[in-house]
Motif scaffolding. Sequence first.
Motif, PDB file in Angstrom:
ATOM      1  N   ALA A   1       0.835  -1.211   0.000  1.00 35.89           N
ATOM      2  CA  ALA A   1       0.000   0.000   0.000  1.00 35.89           C
ATOM      3  C   ALA A   1       0.863   1.251   0.000  1.00 35.89           C
ATOM      4  CB  ALA A   1      -0.923  -0.018   1.217  1.00 35.89           C
ATOM      5  N   GLY A   2       1.981   1.226   0.740  1.00 42.05           N
ATOM      6  CA  GLY A   2       2.905   2.356   0.724  1.00 42.05           C
ATOM      7  C   GLY A   2       3.541   2.537  -0.641  1.00 42.05           C
ATOM      8  N   PHE A   3       3.886   1.442  -1.301  1.00 43.67           N
ATOM      9  CA  PHE A   3       4.464   1.505  -2.642  1.00 43.67           C
ATOM     10  C   PHE A   3       3.502   2.204  -3.599  1.00 43.67           C
ATOM     11  CE2 PHE A   3       5.568   0.048  -6.836  1.00 43.67           C
ATOM     12  CZ  PHE A   3       6.947  -0.119  -6.823  1.00 43.67           C
ATOM     13  N   ILE A   4       2.233   1.836  -3.507  1.00 40.97           N
ATOM     14  CA  ILE A   4       1.226   2.435  -4.389  1.00 40.97           C
ATOM     15  C   ILE A   4       1.113   3.935  -4.142  1.00 40.97           C
ATOM     16  CG2 ILE A   4      -1.236   2.454  -4.935  1.00 40.97           C
ATOM     17  CD1 ILE A   4      -1.182  -0.574  -4.044  1.00 40.97           C
ATOM     18  N   THR A   5       1.215   4.351  -2.882  1.00 44.26           N
ATOM     19  CA  THR A   5       1.127   5.779  -2.544  1.00 44.26           C
ATOM     20  C   THR A   5       2.156   6.586  -3.329  1.00 44.26           C
ATOM     21  OG1 THR A   5       0.326   5.297  -0.315  1.00 44.26           O
ATOM     22  CG2 THR A   5       1.326   7.450  -0.661  1.00 44.26           C
ATOM     23  N   PHE A   6       3.370   6.071  -3.452  1.00 45.47           N
ATOM     24  CA  PHE A   6       4.421   6.808  -4.155  1.00 45.47           C
ATOM     25  C   PHE A   6       4.335   6.629  -5.659  1.00 45.47           C
ATOM     26  CE2 PHE A   6       6.149   6.516   0.136  1.00 45.47           C
ATOM     27  CZ  PHE A   6       6.556   7.837   0.332  1.00 45.47           C
ATOM     28  N   LEU A   7       3.918   5.454  -6.109  1.00 43.67           N
ATOM     29  CA  LEU A   7       3.772   5.258  -7.549  1.00 43.67           C
ATOM     30  C   LEU A   7       2.683   6.159  -8.116  1.00 43.67           C
ATOM     31  CD1 LEU A   7       4.786   3.591  -9.961  1.00 43.67           C
ATOM     32  CD2 LEU A   7       3.014   1.907  -9.437  1.00 43.67           C
TER      33      LEU A   7
ATOM     34  N   VAL B   1       2.188   9.136  -7.487  1.00 44.75           N
ATOM     35  CA  VAL B   1       2.741  10.464  -7.794  1.00 44.75           C
ATOM     36  C   VAL B   1       2.972  10.590  -9.292  1.00 44.75           C
ATOM     37  CG1 VAL B   1       4.752  11.964  -7.464  1.00 44.75           C
ATOM     38  CG2 VAL B   1       3.790  10.727  -5.522  1.00 44.75           C
ATOM     39  N   PHE B   2       3.433   9.510  -9.917  1.00 46.63           N
ATOM     40  CA  PHE B   2       3.704   9.511 -11.358  1.00 46.63           C
ATOM     41  C   PHE B   2       2.469   9.142 -12.174  1.00 46.63           C
ATOM     42  CE2 PHE B   2       7.658   8.389  -9.149  1.00 46.63           C
ATOM     43  CZ  PHE B   2       8.497   9.392  -9.619  1.00 46.63           C
ATOM     44  N   PHE B   3       1.604   8.332 -11.575  1.00 48.28           N
ATOM     45  CA  PHE B   3       0.414   7.864 -12.291  1.00 48.28           C
ATOM     46  C   PHE B   3      -0.817   8.074 -11.413  1.00 48.28           C
ATOM     47  CE2 PHE B   3       4.054   5.192 -13.533  1.00 48.28           C
ATOM     48  CZ  PHE B   3       4.125   5.488 -14.886  1.00 48.28           C
ATOM     49  N   PRO B   4      -1.348   9.295 -11.365  1.00 48.68           N
ATOM     50  CA  PRO B   4      -2.494   9.588 -10.485  1.00 48.68           C
ATOM     51  C   PRO B   4      -3.714   8.711 -10.768  1.00 48.68           C
ATOM     52  CG  PRO B   4      -1.516  11.613 -11.342  1.00 48.68           C
ATOM     53  CD  PRO B   4      -0.874  10.484 -12.082  1.00 48.68           C
ATOM     54  N   ALA B   5      -3.804   8.182 -11.978  1.00 50.34           N
ATOM     55  CA  ALA B   5      -4.958   7.349 -12.319  1.00 50.34           C
ATOM     56  C   ALA B   5      -5.016   6.086 -11.467  1.00 50.34           C
ATOM     57  CB  ALA B   5      -4.916   6.976 -13.801  1.00 50.34           C
ATOM     58  N   LEU B   6      -3.906   5.732 -10.819  1.00 51.21           N
ATOM     59  CA  LEU B   6      -3.904   4.542  -9.963  1.00 51.21           C
ATOM     60  C   LEU B   6      -4.852   4.692  -8.779  1.00 51.21           C
ATOM     61  CD1 LEU B   6      -0.096   3.665  -9.868  1.00 51.21           C
ATOM     62  CD2 LEU B   6      -1.897   2.541 -11.192  1.00 51.21           C
ATOM     63  N   ASN B   7      -5.199   5.941  -8.443  1.00 58.53           N
ATOM     64  CA  ASN B   7      -6.138   6.168  -7.347  1.00 58.53           C
ATOM     65  C   ASN B   7      -7.592   5.941  -7.769  1.00 58.53           C
ATOM     66  OD1 ASN B   7      -4.164   6.911  -5.414  1.00 58.53           O
ATOM     67  ND2 ASN B   7      -4.035   8.956  -6.322  1.00 58.53           N
ATOM     68  N   GLY B   8      -7.803   5.719  -9.062  1.00 65.19           N
ATOM     69  CA  GLY B   8      -9.155   5.475  -9.544  1.00 65.19           C
ATOM     70  C   GLY B   8      -9.706   4.139  -9.065  1.00 65.19           C
ATOM     71  N   ILE B   9     -11.016   4.081  -8.932  1.00 60.83           N
ATOM     72  CA  ILE B   9     -11.679   2.896  -8.398  1.00 60.83           C
ATOM     73  C   ILE B   9     -12.103   1.971  -9.538  1.00 60.83           C
ATOM     74  CG2 ILE B   9     -13.680   2.059  -7.101  1.00 60.83           C
ATOM     75  CD1 ILE B   9     -13.557   4.656  -5.490  1.00 60.83           C
TER      76      ILE B   9
ATOM     77  N   ASN C   1      10.266  13.788  -7.181  1.00 64.75           N
ATOM     78  CA  ASN C   1      10.286  12.553  -7.963  1.00 64.75           C
ATOM     79  C   ASN C   1      11.397  11.614  -7.494  1.00 64.75           C
ATOM     80  OD1 ASN C   1       8.148  13.486  -9.478  1.00 64.75           O
ATOM     81  ND2 ASN C   1       9.427  14.238 -11.153  1.00 64.75           N
ATOM     82  N   VAL C   2      12.549  12.202  -7.139  1.00 62.74           N
ATOM     83  CA  VAL C   2      13.659  11.379  -6.631  1.00 62.74           C
ATOM     84  C   VAL C   2      13.242  10.652  -5.361  1.00 62.74           C
ATOM     85  CG1 VAL C   2      15.946  11.475  -5.555  1.00 62.74           C
ATOM     86  CG2 VAL C   2      15.510  12.722  -7.682  1.00 62.74           C
ATOM     87  N   VAL C   3      12.546  11.368  -4.470  1.00 66.11           N
ATOM     88  CA  VAL C   3      12.097  10.744  -3.223  1.00 66.11           C
ATOM     89  C   VAL C   3      11.116   9.628  -3.506  1.00 66.11           C
ATOM     90  CG1 VAL C   3      10.723  11.112  -1.146  1.00 66.11           C
ATOM     91  CG2 VAL C   3      12.540  12.698  -1.728  1.00 66.11           C
ATOM     92  N   SER C   4      10.205   9.850  -4.409  1.00 68.16           N
ATOM     93  CA  SER C   4       9.221   8.819  -4.722  1.00 68.16           C
ATOM     94  C   SER C   4       9.902   7.567  -5.272  1.00 68.16           C
ATOM     95  CB  SER C   4       8.198   9.351  -5.731  1.00 68.16           C
ATOM     96  OG  SER C   4       7.459  10.419  -5.171  1.00 68.16           O
ATOM     97  N   ILE C   5      10.908   7.748  -6.125  1.00 69.18           N
ATOM     98  CA  ILE C   5      11.648   6.604  -6.657  1.00 69.18           C
ATOM     99  C   ILE C   5      12.409   5.903  -5.539  1.00 69.18           C
ATOM    100  CG2 ILE C   5      13.556   5.929  -8.169  1.00 69.18           C
ATOM    101  CD1 ILE C   5      12.628   8.229 -10.043  1.00 69.18           C
ATOM    102  N   ALA C   6      13.074   6.700  -4.665  1.00 70.07           N
ATOM    103  CA  ALA C   6      13.813   6.119  -3.546  1.00 70.07           C
ATOM    104  C   ALA C   6      12.887   5.340  -2.624  1.00 70.07           C
ATOM    105  CB  ALA C   6      14.526   7.224  -2.761  1.00 70.07           C
ATOM    106  N   ALA C   7      11.711   5.906  -2.368  1.00 70.40           N
ATOM    107  CA  ALA C   7      10.752   5.232  -1.492  1.00 70.40           C
ATOM    108  C   ALA C   7      10.291   3.916  -2.101  1.00 70.40           C
ATOM    109  CB  ALA C   7       9.553   6.139  -1.229  1.00 70.40           C
ATOM    110  N   MET C   8      10.056   3.892  -3.398  1.00 70.85           N
ATOM    111  CA  MET C   8       9.607   2.651  -4.030  1.00 70.85           C
ATOM    112  C   MET C   8      10.697   1.586  -4.001  1.00 70.85           C
ATOM    113  SD  MET C   8       7.124   3.794  -7.196  1.00 70.85           S
ATOM    114  CE  MET C   8       8.224   5.003  -7.919  1.00 70.85           C
ATOM    115  N   ILE C   9      11.951   1.989  -4.235  1.00 71.88           N
ATOM    116  CA  ILE C   9      13.056   1.024  -4.139  1.00 71.88           C
ATOM    117  C   ILE C   9      13.177   0.516  -2.716  1.00 71.88           C
ATOM    118  CG2 ILE C   9      15.564   0.785  -4.282  1.00 71.88           C
ATOM    119  CD1 ILE C   9      15.464   2.824  -6.607  1.00 71.88           C
TER     120      ILE C   9
END
Length: 464
Positions: free
Chosen positions: A114-120, A122-130, A302-310
Amino acid sequence: MSKLENSDRLRRVLGFWPAFSLVLGTIIGSGIFLVTNDMIRAVGSPGMVFFIWIFGGVLSLLGALSYGELAAAMPEAGGEYVYLRAAYGPALGFLQGWANALVMFPASVAAKGAGFITFLAVFFPALNGIVLSIPLPIGPGGGPLDIQYGQLVGIGIILCLFGINYIGVRAGGRVQVFTTALKMGLIAAIIAAGIFWGKGNSSHFTSVIPASPGGVAGFFTALVAALWAYDGWNNAASIGADVERPGQNLPRVMILGTGAVIAVYLLINAAYFWVLAPEEIAGNNRVAAEMMQRVLGGSGANVVSIAAMISIFASMNGSFLAGTRPGYAMARDGVFFRPIAKLHPKFHTPGASLVLLSALSCVLLLSGRFEDLYRTVIFTSWVFYALTAISVLILRRKKPALDRPYRVHGYPLVPILFVLVAAGLLYSTLLTYPRESGIGLGMILAGLPFYFLWKRNPGPSPEN
């Protein structure tokens, strides 16, 4: 050869660095990028936030010291399951292994997903769609269950990690070393950017948020968030049958890994509060990204989001390495689903246990949100952390002749202090989050009928 000794059919192929990377990589996941926001809202002042980070780190270190003695003396697959069975008997050992296999590790993987999705997102807001809404009270907080596109991506990540760990322990270990080294480099860059390049203000460290709850309730709410970020300090114990020279390596990786994480967490929080005011941190659930955006603009975020996902990917991989061993160990003892004891004939990995962990993680990822999942994990985990620390004292009396390559420093004060604080944490969490705590307790106790069923007819453990 006893059934317990059969657990050594797993191969000892993980040296110090893969095991150290497991501890470091599993602990540092999504929490450090997310929970400072929860903590400052609970206690109101940066000073208290830093105190709780230190307090939670020292508490985890006391636990690592206590676990170090047990892991060195009984370096077998299953970790706490093995220790509690030796100290209290098979029933309590089973409940711990049951909870680990069916609740704690799957919920931990799901929370990290779920945390991974939160940061992903950022790049793909459509992921929050239901994708689908189920109008039943089975979703987060007891509301309707909304399945988002991002959760489907999270399931894909879980399946990817399943594949990596299915083809070999060495493969999982190599991924762990690589991703942990990569994320530590990125985290170091984030810390340096915030402290040395950020336009900070020292007054941020003394400001307060008057509307925060504070008090004892606020302290324990913030502590639960911090302990989620520290969770994983014990994971090396679960892979005792995979680690080379376990009597030396297991205590070292748990203690050194936990100590290194404390230092990292204090430094990155110093960067947060240097650049951002407490009210800004309280109002943003992606604190690291907000800080880096302030320092470097949109590219910094964006760097933080990538770092968080890694970071989260490495942490999830560590959970896969450790999370399959409790069920495997119980199945070899005849008190769990027997197919879980089978090792793959070619890869020598607990394939069926990996399937179970993956399936449960996917279900929980669909059904819970990040906060609900980590609160359930923390409450359930700390019940057994406390019982395991007490077992250090019990086994000193019960099995004085047991070979102990490492003995906990500060005995008996260290395990006793750990248990006392853990009891206070559990009491507060039960009062503050009764739903999540009740779910965790219910899932533990649900194992009792199965234990008595398997105890009456354990059947032969399957051969590899």
